[in-house]
Design a protein around this motif. Sequence first.
Motif, PDB file in Angstrom:
ATOM      1  N   SER A 125      -9.268 -10.505   3.479  1.00 13.22           N
ATOM      2  CA  SER A 125      -8.600  -9.220   3.677  1.00 13.22           C
ATOM      3  C   SER A 125      -7.468  -9.072   2.673  1.00 13.22           C
ATOM      4  O   SER A 125      -6.993 -10.055   2.098  1.00 13.22           O
ATOM      5  N   ILE A 126      -7.054  -7.821   2.463  1.00 15.49           N
ATOM      6  CA  ILE A 126      -5.980  -7.523   1.528  1.00 15.49           C
ATOM      7  C   ILE A 126      -5.243  -6.285   2.042  1.00 15.49           C
ATOM      8  O   ILE A 126      -5.863  -5.381   2.615  1.00 15.49           O
ATOM      9  N   SER A 127      -3.933  -6.267   1.871  1.00 17.47           N
ATOM     10  CA  SER A 127      -3.119  -5.130   2.301  1.00 17.47           C
ATOM     11  C   SER A 127      -2.445  -4.500   1.092  1.00 17.47           C
ATOM     12  O   SER A 127      -1.846  -5.198   0.276  1.00 17.47           O
ATOM     13  N   PHE A 128      -2.558  -3.175   0.988  1.00 21.87           N
ATOM     14  CA  PHE A 128      -1.934  -2.417  -0.090  1.00 21.87           C
ATOM     15  C   PHE A 128      -0.741  -1.652   0.470  1.00 21.87           C
ATOM     16  O   PHE A 128      -0.829  -1.054   1.536  1.00 21.87           O
ATOM     17  N   GLU A 129       0.361  -1.671  -0.269  1.00 24.66           N
ATOM     18  CA  GLU A 129       1.541  -0.927   0.138  1.00 24.66           C
ATOM     19  C   GLU A 129       1.721   0.276  -0.782  1.00 24.66           C
ATOM     20  O   GLU A 129       1.608   0.154  -2.002  1.00 24.66           O
ATOM     21  N   PHE A 130       2.008   1.417  -0.184  1.00 26.35           N
ATOM     22  CA  PHE A 130       2.239   2.653  -0.918  1.00 26.35           C
ATOM     23  C   PHE A 130       3.657   3.118  -0.640  1.00 26.35           C
ATOM     24  O   PHE A 130       4.074   3.184   0.518  1.00 26.35           O
ATOM     25  N   LYS A 131       4.389   3.432  -1.708  1.00 26.06           N
ATOM     26  CA  LYS A 131       5.732   4.002  -1.570  1.00 26.06           C
ATOM     27  C   LYS A 131       5.765   5.294  -2.366  1.00 26.06           C
ATOM     28  O   LYS A 131       5.297   5.333  -3.505  1.00 26.06           O
ATOM     29  N   PHE A 132       6.311   6.331  -1.766  1.00 28.57           N
ATOM     30  CA  PHE A 132       6.363   7.637  -2.405  1.00 28.57           C
ATOM     31  C   PHE A 132       7.813   8.059  -2.614  1.00 28.57           C
ATOM     32  O   PHE A 132       8.632   7.963  -1.694  1.00 28.57           O
ATOM     33  N   TYR A 133       8.093   8.522  -3.822  1.00 31.30           N
ATOM     34  CA  TYR A 133       9.422   9.022  -4.195  1.00 31.30           C
ATOM     35  C   TYR A 133       9.261  10.444  -4.695  1.00 31.30           C
ATOM     36  O   TYR A 133       8.440  10.705  -5.565  1.00 31.30           O
ATOM     37  N   ARG A 134      10.031  11.343  -4.144  1.00 28.68           N
ATOM     38  CA  ARG A 134       9.999  12.742  -4.587  1.00 28.68           C
ATOM     39  C   ARG A 134      11.363  13.080  -5.171  1.00 28.68           C
ATOM     40  O   ARG A 134      12.380  12.907  -4.520  1.00 28.68           O
ATOM     41  N   ASN A 135      11.344  13.535  -6.425  1.00 26.60           N
ATOM     42  CA  ASN A 135      12.582  13.833  -7.152  1.00 26.60           C
ATOM     43  C   ASN A 135      13.519  12.635  -7.158  1.00 26.60           C
ATOM     44  O   ASN A 135      14.732  12.767  -7.021  1.00 26.60           O
ATOM     45  N   GLY A 136      12.948  11.447  -7.292  1.00 25.56           N
ATOM     46  CA  GLY A 136      13.719  10.215  -7.388  1.00 25.56           C
ATOM     47  C   GLY A 136      14.218   9.656  -6.076  1.00 25.56           C
ATOM     48  O   GLY A 136      14.895   8.640  -6.050  1.00 25.56           O
ATOM     49  N   VAL A 137      13.884  10.293  -4.950  1.00 29.14           N
ATOM     50  CA  VAL A 137      14.367   9.862  -3.637  1.00 29.14           C
ATOM     51  C   VAL A 137      13.185   9.364  -2.800  1.00 29.14           C
ATOM     52  O   VAL A 137      12.140  10.015  -2.742  1.00 29.14           O
ATOM     53  N   PHE A 138      13.377   8.224  -2.145  1.00 29.96           N
ATOM     54  CA  PHE A 138      12.339   7.667  -1.288  1.00 29.96           C
ATOM     55  C   PHE A 138      12.023   8.643  -0.152  1.00 29.96           C
ATOM     56  O   PHE A 138      12.921   9.128   0.522  1.00 29.96           O
ATOM     57  N   VAL A 139      10.709   8.917   0.062  1.00 29.36           N
ATOM     58  CA  VAL A 139      10.324   9.842   1.130  1.00 29.36           C
ATOM     59  C   VAL A 139       9.299   9.282   2.119  1.00 29.36           C
ATOM     60  O   VAL A 139       9.211   9.773   3.245  1.00 29.36           O
ATOM     61  N   TYR A 140       8.517   8.268   1.728  1.00 26.62           N
ATOM     62  CA  TYR A 140       7.424   7.846   2.611  1.00 26.62           C
ATOM     63  C   TYR A 140       6.912   6.478   2.199  1.00 26.62           C
ATOM     64  O   TYR A 140       6.923   6.129   1.012  1.00 26.62           O
ATOM     65  N   THR A 141       6.448   5.726   3.170  1.00 26.47           N
ATOM     66  CA  THR A 141       5.783   4.449   2.895  1.00 26.47           C
ATOM     67  C   THR A 141       4.592   4.299   3.831  1.00 26.47           C
ATOM     68  O   THR A 141       4.587   4.862   4.928  1.00 26.47           O
ATOM     69  N   ASP A 142       3.599   3.551   3.389  1.00 30.23           N
ATOM     70  CA  ASP A 142       2.422   3.321   4.203  1.00 30.23           C
ATOM     71  C   ASP A 142       1.740   2.039   3.745  1.00 30.23           C
ATOM     72  O   ASP A 142       1.935   1.589   2.614  1.00 30.23           O
ATOM     73  N   ILE A 143       0.945   1.468   4.634  1.00 25.29           N
ATOM     74  CA  ILE A 143       0.168   0.273   4.312  1.00 25.29           C
ATOM     75  C   ILE A 143      -1.286   0.549   4.655  1.00 25.29           C
ATOM     76  O   ILE A 143      -1.585   1.097   5.728  1.00 25.29           O
ATOM     77  N   VAL A 144      -2.175   0.187   3.745  1.00 29.09           N
ATOM     78  CA  VAL A 144      -3.611   0.283   3.983  1.00 29.09           C
ATOM     79  C   VAL A 144      -4.160  -1.136   3.968  1.00 29.09           C
ATOM     80  O   VAL A 144      -3.978  -1.866   3.001  1.00 29.09           O
ATOM     81  N   LYS A 145      -4.815  -1.497   5.074  1.00 29.84           N
ATOM     82  CA  LYS A 145      -5.347  -2.843   5.232  1.00 29.84           C
ATOM     83  C   LYS A 145      -6.857  -2.805   5.075  1.00 29.84           C
ATOM     84  O   LYS A 145      -7.534  -2.030   5.737  1.00 29.84           O
ATOM     85  N   CYS A 146      -7.366  -3.625   4.177  1.00 26.99           N
ATOM     86  CA  CYS A 146      -8.801  -3.675   3.914  1.00 26.99           C
ATOM     87  C   CYS A 146      -9.329  -5.057   4.271  1.00 26.99           C
ATOM     88  O   CYS A 146      -8.839  -6.058   3.761  1.00 26.99           O
ATOM     89  N   GLY A 147     -10.325  -5.099   5.121  1.00 29.79           N
ATOM     90  CA  GLY A 147     -10.922  -6.367   5.514  1.00 29.79           C
ATOM     91  C   GLY A 147     -12.323  -6.517   4.964  1.00 29.79           C
ATOM     92  O   GLY A 147     -12.863  -5.617   4.328  1.00 29.79           O
TER      93      GLY A 147
END
Length: 182
Positions: free
Chosen positions: A133-155
Motif C-alpha cells: 500500500s501507499i499513501s499520497f498527501e495533497f496540499k492546496f495553496y490558493r494565492n500563497g495561503v494554505f487552504v486544504y489537505t487530503d490523503i489518498v490511500k492506495c492498497g
Amino acid sequence: MKNAIILVLFATMSLSLFGQKQAALGLTNALVIGQLDNPEDRYSLEINFTELLTMYGVKAEPSLNYIKFGENSQVLGEDSLIQIMKSKGIDTYALVSVRGYDKKFKKTNRRDSLSNALSVGSLFDLYREDIVSISFEFKFYRNGVFVYTDIVKCGNVGDRSSVIKRFRKKTGKRIAKRWMKK
C-alpha cells in the motif's frame, strides 16, 4: 444531574468533530507540483495528476513546464513565477507527495507557508519492493495561503504501474467527490 453531564459531554464532542471537518475545496485551476526526489517519479506523478484534473474540467498544468529538469521546486514560490501563473489564470498550487507505505496515515495538522512546503523534500519513492500500500498527501495553496489537505490511500499495489493505476482510480474519485464541490 448525571444526564445533564452526559448531554454536555455529547454536545462538546459533537461540536469538536464538526469543527474538524474541512469545507470542500472548490478546485477550478491548479499548478501541479510533485514533491519527489526521483525526477522520473516526479514526472509520472505530475503528468498523471494533471491529466486527472483536466478530465474533471480543472485548468491544470504540471510544474515541470516552468522549472528546469532536476531544479528545486522552491523556484515556484518566487514572485515572478507567481505573477506568470496569475496571468495564466492559475491561483492554486497543488502539492502532491508520497506520505508513506502504510494506510494508517492521517491528514496533517501543520499549516506551513507555501515557501516552507515547497522546500520540503521527500523520503519516499513512487514504488519500492515489497510494499502493498501507499499513501499520497495533497496540499492546496490558493494565492500563497494554505487552504486544504487530503490523503489518498492506495492498497493492493505490486509494482510501479499498479501504483499509478491505483493513484489514478482513487484520486479521480476524490477529485469528483470532494475537491470540485464549493
